[in-house]
Design a protein around this motif. Structure first.
Motif, mmCIF file in Angstrom:
data_model
loop_
_atom_site.group_PDB
_atom_site.id
_atom_site.type_symbol
_atom_site.label_atom_id
_atom_site.label_comp_id
_atom_site.label_asym_id
_atom_site.label_seq_id
_atom_site.Cartn_x
_atom_site.Cartn_y
_atom_site.Cartn_z
ATOM 1 N N ASP A 57 -42.813 70.408 25.593
ATOM 2 C CA ASP A 57 -41.770 69.519 26.026
ATOM 3 C C ASP A 57 -42.172 68.568 27.035
ATOM 4 O O ASP A 57 -41.570 67.437 27.358
ATOM 5 N N ILE A 58 -42.855 68.970 27.828
ATOM 6 C CA ILE A 58 -43.647 68.039 28.828
ATOM 7 C C ILE A 58 -45.237 68.103 28.806
ATOM 8 O O ILE A 58 -46.088 68.963 28.617
ATOM 9 N N VAL A 59 -45.569 66.832 28.849
ATOM 10 C CA VAL A 59 -47.069 66.490 28.336
ATOM 11 C C VAL A 59 -47.705 66.116 29.632
ATOM 12 O O VAL A 59 -47.379 65.013 30.268
ATOM 13 N N TYR A 60 -48.892 66.346 30.155
ATOM 14 C CA TYR A 60 -49.583 65.827 31.125
ATOM 15 C C TYR A 60 -51.050 65.571 30.928
ATOM 16 O O TYR A 60 -51.482 65.971 29.968
ATOM 17 N N PHE A 61 -51.398 64.374 31.566
ATOM 18 C CA PHE A 61 -52.710 63.760 31.343
ATOM 19 C C PHE A 61 -53.772 64.102 32.580
ATOM 20 O O PHE A 61 -53.279 63.524 33.825
ATOM 21 N N PHE A 62 -54.884 64.620 32.420
ATOM 22 C CA PHE A 62 -55.839 65.273 33.511
ATOM 23 C C PHE A 62 -57.051 64.326 33.496
ATOM 24 O O PHE A 62 -57.812 64.270 32.371
ATOM 25 N N ASN A 63 -57.443 63.683 34.694
ATOM 26 C CA ASN A 63 -58.644 62.857 34.483
ATOM 27 C C ASN A 63 -59.810 63.873 34.685
ATOM 28 O O ASN A 63 -59.428 65.053 34.783
ATOM 29 N N GLU A 64 -61.141 63.434 34.613
ATOM 30 C CA GLU A 64 -62.225 64.241 34.722
ATOM 31 C C GLU A 64 -62.357 65.004 35.939
ATOM 32 O O GLU A 64 -62.489 66.131 35.986
ATOM 33 N N ALA A 65 -61.880 64.446 37.126
ATOM 34 C CA ALA A 65 -61.953 65.071 38.644
ATOM 35 C C ALA A 65 -61.069 66.224 38.489
ATOM 36 O O ALA A 65 -61.166 67.272 38.816
ATOM 37 N N ALA A 66 -59.630 66.142 37.992
ATOM 38 C CA ALA A 66 -58.661 67.287 37.844
ATOM 39 C C ALA A 66 -59.312 68.260 36.972
ATOM 40 O O ALA A 66 -58.907 69.357 37.323
ATOM 41 N N CYS A 67 -59.852 67.980 35.873
ATOM 42 C CA CYS A 67 -60.404 69.008 34.819
ATOM 43 C C CYS A 67 -61.455 69.702 35.697
ATOM 44 O O CYS A 67 -61.543 70.739 35.477
ATOM 45 N N GLN A 68 -62.441 69.101 36.402
ATOM 46 C CA GLN A 68 -63.370 69.892 37.182
ATOM 47 C C GLN A 68 -62.830 70.799 38.089
ATOM 48 O O GLN A 68 -63.226 71.889 38.194
ATOM 49 N N GLN A 69 -61.807 70.407 38.807
ATOM 50 C CA GLN A 69 -61.244 71.150 39.774
ATOM 51 C C GLN A 69 -60.415 72.253 39.122
ATOM 52 O O GLN A 69 -60.657 73.297 39.956
ATOM 53 N N CYS A 70 -59.988 72.113 38.111
ATOM 54 C CA CYS A 70 -59.135 73.328 37.431
ATOM 55 C C CYS A 70 -60.184 74.406 37.087
ATOM 56 O O CYS A 70 -60.025 75.440 37.327
ATOM 57 N N ALA A 71 -61.368 73.922 36.624
ATOM 58 C CA ALA A 71 -62.576 74.824 36.214
ATOM 59 C C ALA A 71 -62.787 75.434 37.649
ATOM 60 O O ALA A 71 -63.270 76.717 37.605
ATOM 61 N N GLN A 72 -63.150 74.695 38.505
ATOM 62 C CA GLN A 72 -63.707 75.152 39.770
ATOM 63 C C GLN A 72 -62.838 76.401 40.534
ATOM 64 O O GLN A 72 -63.395 77.199 41.043
ATOM 65 N N VAL A 73 -61.308 76.206 40.442
ATOM 66 C CA VAL A 73 -60.578 77.177 40.921
ATOM 67 C C VAL A 73 -60.218 78.462 39.988
ATOM 68 O O VAL A 73 -59.081 78.980 40.297
ATOM 69 N N GLY A 74 -60.828 78.057 38.842
ATOM 70 C CA GLY A 74 -60.301 79.209 37.732
ATOM 71 C C GLY A 74 -58.788 78.764 37.067
ATOM 72 O O GLY A 74 -58.454 80.032 36.595
#
Length: 106
Positions: A57-74
């Motif tokens: 129902d809700i779609v989000y778009f993550f740039n590379e910096a956001a993806c890297q931060q997601c990986a960094q914080v688990g």
């Protein structure tokens, strides 16, 4: 710059799927390049089109910096696709990030 796509159902949202916003928002002080967008809530046609394309129902778009931060914080988000920035919705909302300066007021 490519963006990675995540979509959530309303049931996932009710179960706390949007917690990523708090964690990424807290990381902005250390990385102002983080950007996460969603479709403008006022663009119903685009919301419907993206729901048909990516599900949820809700779609989000993550740039590379956001993806890297997601990986960094688990944060374990299920990215569905990768799209170029010219495929981002024209009418979009910045969900996490620092707005870009288009001009300075004197």
């Amino acid at each position: 710059m490519p963006y990675r796509v995540v979509s959530f159902t309303m049931a996932q949202v009710r179960q706390g799927a949007l917690g990523f916003q708090r964690q990424l928002g807290a990381a902005l002080r250390g990385n102002a390049e983080i950007k996460v967008y969603s479709v403008s809530p006022f663009d119903m046609d685009e919301r419907r089109r993206l729901k048909d394309r990516f599900g949820g129902d809700i779609v989000y778009f993550f740039n590379e910096a956001a993806c890297q931060q997601c990986a960094q914080v688990g944060l374990e988000l299920q990215f569905l696709a990768e799209i170029p920035d010219d495929e981002l919705p024209r009418r979009r909302t910045l969900v996490v990030g620092v707005p870009e300066q288009t001009g300075k007021v004197r």
